[in-house]
Design a protein around this motif. Structure first.
Motif, mmCIF file in Angstrom:
data_model
loop_
_atom_site.group_PDB
_atom_site.id
_atom_site.type_symbol
_atom_site.label_atom_id
_atom_site.label_comp_id
_atom_site.label_asym_id
_atom_site.label_seq_id
_atom_site.Cartn_x
_atom_site.Cartn_y
_atom_site.Cartn_z
ATOM 1 N N VAL A 19 71.606 86.412 58.912
ATOM 2 C CA VAL A 19 72.050 85.068 58.552
ATOM 3 C C VAL A 19 72.380 84.315 59.841
ATOM 4 C CG1 VAL A 19 73.747 83.707 57.275
ATOM 5 C CG2 VAL A 19 73.006 85.930 56.382
ATOM 6 N N THR A 20 71.657 83.240 60.090
ATOM 7 C CA THR A 20 71.873 82.433 61.289
ATOM 8 C C THR A 20 72.620 81.165 60.904
ATOM 9 O OG1 THR A 20 69.821 83.269 62.245
ATOM 10 C CG2 THR A 20 70.746 81.279 63.238
ATOM 11 N N SER A 21 73.648 80.861 61.694
ATOM 12 C CA SER A 21 74.415 79.643 61.450
ATOM 13 C C SER A 21 74.733 78.970 62.782
ATOM 14 C CB SER A 21 75.711 79.955 60.704
ATOM 15 O OG SER A 21 76.549 80.780 61.486
ATOM 16 N N GLU A 22 74.946 77.666 62.699
ATOM 17 C CA GLU A 22 75.313 76.885 63.878
ATOM 18 C C GLU A 22 76.588 76.115 63.579
ATOM 19 O OE1 GLU A 22 72.098 74.329 65.062
ATOM 20 O OE2 GLU A 22 70.999 76.011 65.948
ATOM 21 N N ALA A 23 77.534 76.204 64.504
ATOM 22 C CA ALA A 23 78.758 75.420 64.411
ATOM 23 C C ALA A 23 78.713 74.340 65.487
ATOM 24 C CB ALA A 23 79.985 76.306 64.601
ATOM 25 N N GLU A 24 78.728 73.096 65.046
ATOM 26 C CA GLU A 24 78.773 71.965 65.970
ATOM 27 C C GLU A 24 80.250 71.677 66.236
ATOM 28 O OE1 GLU A 24 76.212 70.520 67.475
ATOM 29 O OE2 GLU A 24 74.754 71.723 66.362
ATOM 30 N N ILE A 25 80.650 71.824 67.486
ATOM 31 C CA ILE A 25 82.050 71.650 67.877
ATOM 32 C C ILE A 25 82.177 70.311 68.592
ATOM 33 C CG2 ILE A 25 83.950 72.595 69.238
ATOM 34 C CD1 ILE A 25 82.569 75.375 68.875
ATOM 35 N N THR A 26 83.080 69.472 68.074
ATOM 36 C CA THR A 26 83.284 68.142 68.636
ATOM 37 C C THR A 26 84.747 67.943 69.012
ATOM 38 O OG1 THR A 26 83.592 67.212 66.423
ATOM 39 C CG2 THR A 26 81.366 67.124 67.336
ATOM 40 N N ASP A 27 84.982 66.964 69.893
ATOM 41 C CA ASP A 27 86.354 66.662 70.296
ATOM 42 C C ASP A 27 86.936 65.568 69.400
ATOM 43 O OD1 ASP A 27 85.316 64.239 71.273
ATOM 44 O OD2 ASP A 27 85.267 64.953 73.346
ATOM 45 N N ALA A 28 88.142 65.131 69.706
ATOM 46 C CA ALA A 28 88.849 64.160 68.864
ATOM 47 C C ALA A 28 88.138 62.817 68.793
ATOM 48 C CB ALA A 28 90.277 63.976 69.362
ATOM 49 N N THR A 29 87.294 62.510 69.773
ATOM 50 C CA THR A 29 86.550 61.251 69.754
ATOM 51 C C THR A 29 85.222 61.383 69.014
ATOM 52 O OG1 THR A 29 85.334 61.633 71.821
ATOM 53 C CG2 THR A 29 87.537 60.639 71.999
ATOM 54 N N GLY A 30 84.895 62.602 68.572
ATOM 55 C CA GLY A 30 83.622 62.861 67.914
ATOM 56 C C GLY A 30 82.526 63.263 68.873
ATOM 57 N N GLY A 31 82.863 63.377 70.157
ATOM 58 C CA GLY A 31 81.876 63.765 71.148
ATOM 59 C C GLY A 31 81.530 65.242 71.068
ATOM 60 N N HIS A 32 80.252 65.545 71.242
ATOM 61 C CA HIS A 32 79.793 66.940 71.204
ATOM 62 C C HIS A 32 80.375 67.715 72.381
ATOM 63 C CE1 HIS A 32 76.967 70.278 72.002
ATOM 64 N NE2 HIS A 32 76.937 70.346 70.675
ATOM 65 N N VAL A 33 80.911 68.877 72.096
ATOM 66 C CA VAL A 33 81.419 69.773 73.128
ATOM 67 C C VAL A 33 80.503 70.988 73.243
ATOM 68 C CG1 VAL A 33 83.357 71.224 73.875
ATOM 69 C CG2 VAL A 33 83.793 68.994 72.810
ATOM 70 N N ALA A 34 80.226 71.622 72.099
ATOM 71 C CA ALA A 34 79.399 72.836 72.128
ATOM 72 C C ALA A 34 78.748 73.056 70.772
ATOM 73 C CB ALA A 34 80.245 74.048 72.492
ATOM 74 N N THR A 35 77.652 73.773 70.813
ATOM 75 C CA THR A 35 77.031 74.308 69.605
ATOM 76 C C THR A 35 77.081 75.822 69.738
ATOM 77 O OG1 THR A 35 75.546 72.417 69.399
ATOM 78 C CG2 THR A 35 74.936 74.421 68.204
ATOM 79 N N ALA A 36 77.710 76.462 68.777
ATOM 80 C CA ALA A 36 77.827 77.918 68.765
ATOM 81 C C ALA A 36 76.922 78.461 67.671
ATOM 82 C CB ALA A 36 79.271 78.332 68.524
ATOM 83 N N THR A 37 75.967 79.290 68.069
ATOM 84 C CA THR A 37 75.016 79.877 67.127
ATOM 85 C C THR A 37 75.325 81.342 66.955
ATOM 86 O OG1 THR A 37 73.321 78.311 67.861
ATOM 87 C CG2 THR A 37 72.563 80.255 66.644
ATOM 88 N N SER A 38 75.471 81.778 65.720
ATOM 89 C CA SER A 38 75.732 83.172 65.405
ATOM 90 C C SER A 38 74.655 83.725 64.495
ATOM 91 C CB SER A 38 77.072 83.343 64.667
ATOM 92 O OG SER A 38 78.145 83.270 65.536
ATOM 93 N N VAL A 39 74.366 84.992 64.686
ATOM 94 C CA VAL A 39 73.515 85.716 63.751
ATOM 95 C C VAL A 39 74.338 86.881 63.223
ATOM 96 C CG1 VAL A 39 71.384 87.006 63.399
ATOM 97 C CG2 VAL A 39 71.421 85.071 65.011
ATOM 98 N N LEU A 40 74.520 86.901 61.912
ATOM 99 C CA LEU A 40 75.235 87.991 61.260
ATOM 100 C C LEU A 40 74.212 88.901 60.586
ATOM 101 C CD1 LEU A 40 78.110 85.990 59.507
ATOM 102 C CD2 LEU A 40 78.129 87.069 61.780
#
Length: 148
Positions: A121-142
Motif C-alpha cells: 500500500v503506497t501513500s503520500e502525505a503532503e506536509i504544509t506549513d501554517a501559510t499553506g506552503g509545501h514543506v515536504a511530501t512523505a511517501t510510505s509503502v506498507l
C-alpha cells in the motif's frame, strides 16, 4: 479481510496542526544520531540562516505518522496493524522543517499492488506549513501480510 482496493485515490482530512518544538527536534536528532549542531543549537542554526534548530530529514515521519494513523483506523481498509511492515520511505522537501513550524499533513492512498499474497500500500502525505506552503511530501509503502 484483504486490503480494500477502493482505498486507491482516497484522500483523508488534514491532520490537526503539529507545532514543531525545539526539544522534539533535539530528541529526534539524538535518536537518529544526527549530530550536526544545526539540529540542537539555535545559534548554529541561525548562523546558517534558519530561525531555530533544523529537524533531521526523517523528522517528517513524525508528522506523516499522524496521517498513517488515520489510514490504519479506517474500518473498511482491510489493514490490521499486526500484519503491517513499513517497507519503504521517501521524502521530497521544498524546505527544511524548523522548530516553530506549524505543520499539517494530508494523506492520499496512491497505489495498492499484490505481491505473493500480500499487499503493498503506497501513500503520500503532503506536509504544509501554517501559510499553506509545501514543506515536504512523505511517501510510505506498507507491506500488509495476507490472511494466514
Amino acid at each position: 479481510m484483504p486490503v480494500n482496493p477502493e482505498l486507491v485515490g482516497r484522500v483523508f482530512p488534514p491532520t490537526a496542526p503539529y507545532l514543531v518544538g525545539r526539544e522534539k527536534v533535539r530528541e529526534f536528532a539524538r535518536a537518529v544520531f544526527a549530530d550536526d549542531p544545526q539540529h540542537t543549537d539555535p545559534t548554529a542554526a541561525r548562523a546558517l540562516g534558519y530561525a531555530d534548530v533544523v529537524a533531521p530529514p526523517t523528522f517528517a515521519m513524525v508528522v506523516q505518522d499522524l496521517t498513517l494513523q488515520q489510514l490504519l483506523a479506517e474500518p473498511d481498509s482491510g489493514i490490521e496493524l499486526s500484519r503491517v511492515l513499513h517497507a519503504e520511505q521517501r521524502f521530497r522537501y521544498s524546505r527544511p522543517i524548523v522548530a516553530g513550524d506549524e505543520l499539517t499533513a494530508t494523506l492520499s492512498v496512491t497505489g495498492i499492488r499484490s505481491v505473493g499474497g500480500n499487499a503493498m500500500v503506497t501513500s503520500e502525505a503532503e506536509i504544509t506549513d501554517a501559510t499553506g506552503g509545501h514543506v515536504a511530501t512523505a511517501t510510505s509503502v506498507l507491506l500488509v501480510g495476507g490472511d494466514e
